[in-house]
Design a protein around this motif. Structure first.
Motif, mmCIF file in Angstrom:
data_model
loop_
_atom_site.group_PDB
_atom_site.id
_atom_site.type_symbol
_atom_site.label_atom_id
_atom_site.label_comp_id
_atom_site.label_asym_id
_atom_site.label_seq_id
_atom_site.Cartn_x
_atom_site.Cartn_y
_atom_site.Cartn_z
ATOM 1 N N PRO A 8 -14.538 -34.864 -25.099
ATOM 2 C CA PRO A 8 -15.315 -33.942 -25.941
ATOM 3 C C PRO A 8 -15.665 -32.635 -25.222
ATOM 4 N N TYR A 9 -15.721 -32.671 -23.895
ATOM 5 C CA TYR A 9 -16.029 -31.466 -23.112
ATOM 6 C C TYR A 9 -14.741 -30.877 -22.514
ATOM 7 N N TYR A 10 -13.677 -30.874 -23.294
ATOM 8 C CA TYR A 10 -12.361 -30.500 -22.766
ATOM 9 C C TYR A 10 -12.285 -29.084 -22.189
ATOM 10 N N PRO A 11 -13.097 -28.095 -22.627
ATOM 11 C CA PRO A 11 -12.990 -26.784 -21.967
ATOM 12 C C PRO A 11 -13.280 -26.831 -20.471
ATOM 13 N N LEU A 12 -14.106 -27.793 -20.022
ATOM 14 C CA LEU A 12 -14.422 -27.890 -18.598
ATOM 15 C C LEU A 12 -13.212 -28.321 -17.775
ATOM 16 N N ALA A 13 -12.216 -28.896 -18.440
ATOM 17 C CA ALA A 13 -10.979 -29.277 -17.752
ATOM 18 C C ALA A 13 -9.970 -28.137 -17.730
ATOM 19 N N GLY A 14 -10.353 -26.987 -18.296
ATOM 20 C CA GLY A 14 -9.453 -25.839 -18.359
ATOM 21 C C GLY A 14 -9.606 -24.906 -17.174
ATOM 22 N N ARG A 15 -9.170 -23.660 -17.377
ATOM 23 C CA ARG A 15 -9.169 -22.684 -16.287
ATOM 24 C C ARG A 15 -9.590 -21.313 -16.830
ATOM 25 N N PRO A 59 -10.176 -6.126 -18.631
ATOM 26 C CA PRO A 59 -10.166 -7.540 -18.239
ATOM 27 C C PRO A 59 -11.215 -8.356 -18.998
ATOM 28 N N ARG A 60 -10.774 -9.161 -19.935
ATOM 29 C CA ARG A 60 -11.679 -9.976 -20.753
ATOM 30 C C ARG A 60 -11.511 -11.435 -20.355
ATOM 31 N N LEU A 61 -12.562 -11.996 -19.791
ATOM 32 C CA LEU A 61 -12.501 -13.358 -19.269
ATOM 33 C C LEU A 61 -12.511 -14.377 -20.404
ATOM 34 N N GLN A 62 -11.626 -15.380 -20.306
ATOM 35 C CA GLN A 62 -11.503 -16.429 -21.308
ATOM 36 C C GLN A 62 -11.342 -17.777 -20.611
ATOM 37 N N ILE A 63 -11.327 -18.839 -21.420
ATOM 38 C CA ILE A 63 -11.038 -20.180 -20.922
ATOM 39 C C ILE A 63 -9.729 -20.662 -21.536
ATOM 40 N N SER A 121 -9.201 -38.228 -20.432
ATOM 41 C CA SER A 121 -8.513 -39.518 -20.552
ATOM 42 C C SER A 121 -7.688 -39.634 -21.825
ATOM 43 N N GLU A 122 -7.847 -38.673 -22.737
ATOM 44 C CA GLU A 122 -7.060 -38.640 -23.969
ATOM 45 C C GLU A 122 -6.565 -37.218 -24.201
ATOM 46 N N PRO A 123 -5.558 -37.052 -25.055
ATOM 47 C CA PRO A 123 -5.079 -35.694 -25.361
ATOM 48 C C PRO A 123 -6.200 -34.826 -25.942
ATOM 49 N N THR A 124 -6.217 -33.574 -25.534
ATOM 50 C CA THR A 124 -7.237 -32.629 -26.006
ATOM 51 C C THR A 124 -6.564 -31.354 -26.496
ATOM 52 N N PRO A 125 -7.268 -30.536 -27.275
ATOM 53 C CA PRO A 125 -6.657 -29.304 -27.810
ATOM 54 C C PRO A 125 -6.178 -28.362 -26.710
ATOM 55 N N SER A 126 -5.051 -27.715 -26.965
ATOM 56 C CA SER A 126 -4.528 -26.685 -26.065
ATOM 57 C C SER A 126 -4.720 -25.338 -26.748
ATOM 58 N N ASP A 127 -5.747 -24.625 -26.332
ATOM 59 C CA ASP A 127 -6.015 -23.329 -26.934
ATOM 60 C C ASP A 127 -6.744 -22.455 -25.928
ATOM 61 N N VAL A 128 -7.015 -21.245 -26.329
ATOM 62 C CA VAL A 128 -7.758 -20.304 -25.495
ATOM 63 C C VAL A 128 -9.078 -20.003 -26.193
ATOM 64 N N LEU A 129 -10.172 -20.177 -25.470
ATOM 65 C CA LEU A 129 -11.498 -19.982 -26.036
ATOM 66 C C LEU A 129 -12.151 -18.741 -25.445
ATOM 67 N N GLU A 130 -12.871 -18.036 -26.299
ATOM 68 C CA GLU A 130 -13.604 -16.863 -25.852
ATOM 69 C C GLU A 130 -14.932 -17.278 -25.231
ATOM 70 N N LEU A 131 -15.319 -16.575 -24.170
ATOM 71 C CA LEU A 131 -16.627 -16.754 -23.568
ATOM 72 C C LEU A 131 -17.617 -15.796 -24.223
ATOM 73 N N SER A 132 -18.899 -16.087 -24.059
ATOM 74 C CA SER A 132 -19.923 -15.219 -24.640
ATOM 75 C C SER A 132 -20.146 -13.999 -23.747
ATOM 76 N N ILE A 133 -20.910 -13.052 -24.248
ATOM 77 C CA ILE A 133 -21.215 -11.842 -23.495
ATOM 78 C C ILE A 133 -22.061 -12.166 -22.264
ATOM 79 N N ILE A 134 -22.818 -13.275 -22.302
ATOM 80 C CA ILE A 134 -23.591 -13.679 -21.122
ATOM 81 C C ILE A 134 -22.676 -14.376 -20.127
#
Length: 439
Positions: free
Chosen positions: A69-76, A86-90, A16-29
């Motif tokens: 606050p949970y903006y990564p869940l709105a990502g891809r 192939p390294r998976l990211q968000i 509902s508000e602007p959130t950061p636009s970035d790429v986040l690394e996932l963990s090894i799990i």
């Protein structure tokens, strides 16, 4: 069980508000190939009369607020094109989650509040789950709110396992509930912190998987058909079994999970023993929360995957002859070794046998504990759910899920698909077979 679901609206819900636009690394799990899957659950809420506003609208607005606050869940999900494998990211693009509203012209009472949902064909229950969005949207979370004539509703929830385990998904949904009830921010501040679960020694292992397999691994289809069954165990029976363990071990204690897992494994072995050889090796597998096993403590708000498989083996003959106390001790010993085994894997990359890819055999039993994830505490303004249940479209591994009996009853509900039809009656008679363990 006949009901017709009419879907009335659908679309993406962004923050509902602007959130950061970035790429986040996932963990090894998070990036384990076995977690390229979608978890499907139904959450049943009784008589939503506290609000004049429909439940769908309340939850939709709360989702938008919680996604700030949970903006990564709105990502891809994306693959790092600059990496040499192939390294998976968000990709945090703020696109949003997929949200569907629907209604049904019957009451929840008429469908018995989906109390025995695990025994209902998937083709029937899938109407309560959100249908796939248009090609290319690829949301990480999909939700359908189906309003019933009684004003109760069912939430069909689909979560990408690559970004949350059960504890993390429940944490997010509890935050949505807090927003729906008027909170300005979640009571637990979410934390990404995936960099705390990394292992350079395991990166080589992930390099061996092609992109297509990382996207959606397809296990081989076993040559058996598993039947669904719910097994309810009263609190009195659980307490009696715990007291029996206490007496026979001279004061040692055990958890409810220990008792239920040991009982199911031993009883199932007896039920299917006509198909097994005496020296045939059986496997019990369950995932253990590793949030306290890392060298750096994870923050309270961490909502990613943090678990490790515990694998126990025994022969058919041993399990048939063993007492419940013996099997509980096997489970407790394996749990006591979690720190060592998880440390070997995360630090040294011990991958001779991939623990996240157990053999898909009739001799393997997977047990998962759901009663402590937190979904039974989610409240969107109408109280916690009557119950929640997994929805399994294909049954390729024998499974027992340890949950809670539907409210207001107490005790354990085992939701299982772990035997073929020929062995179902013997398994279903289990509650009356507990007497030999209570002395």
């Amino acid at each position: 069980m006949d009901f017709i679901v009419r879907r009335t609206s659908h679309g993406l819900v962004p923050p509902s508000e602007p959130t950061p636009s970035d790429v986040l690394e996932l963990s090894i799990i998070d990036r384990q190939p076995a977690l390229r899957c979608i978890a499907r659950t139904l959450h049943v809420f009784r008589h939503a009369t506290a609000h004049a506003t429909p439940a769908g609208r309340v939850i939709r607005e709360a989702l938008g607020k919680a996604l700030v606050p949970y903006y990564p869940l709105a990502g891809r999900l994306k693959f790092d094109s600059a990496a040499n494998f192939p390294r998976l990211q968000i990709e945090c693009c703020g696109a949003g989650i997929w949200f569907v509203e629907a209604n049904v012209d019957c009451s929840l009472q008429e469908v018995d509040y989906f109390e025995n949902a695990t025994s209902i064909p998937y083709e029937t229950l899938e109407h309560l789950l959100p249908p796939p969005p248009p090609h290319g949207l690829d949301p990480l979370v999909l939700i359908q709110i189906t309003q019933f004539k009684c004003n109760g509703f069912v939430m069909g929830l689909m979560f990408s396992h690559a970004i949350c385990d059960g504890v993390g998904a429940a944490q997010f949904m509890k935050a949505v509930g807090e927003m729906a009830r008027g909170a300005e921010r979640p009571s637990i501040t979410p934390s990404w912190s995936r960099e705390l679960i990394q292992s350079p020694s395991l990166e080589a292992y992930l390099k061996s998987f092609p992109t297509t397999l990382l996207s959606s691994p397809q296990p081989p289809i076993p040559p058996y058909k598993l039947e669904h069954a719910n097994i309810d165990i009263s609190s009195d029976d659980i307490n009696s079994l715990k007291q029996n363990f206490l007496r026979q071990t001279g004061g040692q204690r055990c958890s409810t999970f220990d008792i239920v897992a040991a009982s199911l494994w031993r009883h199932r072995t007896r039920a299917i023993s006509d198909t097994l050889k005496e020296n045939e090796e059986l496997i019990l597998l369950f995932f253990a929360n590793c949030r306290k096993q890392l060298s750096q403590l994870l923050p309270e708000g961490f909502y990613g995957n943090c678990f490790f498989p515990i694998i126990i083996t025994a022969t058919c003959e041993m399990l048939k002859r063993a007492s419940l106390v013996d099997v509980v001790k096997m489970i407790q010993e394996a749990k006591a070794n979690l720190t060592i085994e998880f440390g070997k894997w995360i630090d040294c990359g011990v991958v001779d046998v991939d623990p996240f890819f157990p053999p898909m055999l009739y001799t393997t039993l997977f047990i998962s504990e759901w009663g402590r994830l937190g979904f039974n505490e989610v409240d969107y303004g109408w109280g916690p759910p009557v119950h929640f249940t997994p929805i399994q479209d294909t049954s390729i591994m024998p499974v027992g899920i340890v949950g809670c009996q539907p409210s207001p009853r107490s005790g354990i509900r085992l939701m299982t698909w772990c035997v073929e039809k020929a062995h179902l009656q013997s398994l279903a008679n289990w509650p009356t077979g507990l007497e030999d363990d209570v002395q």
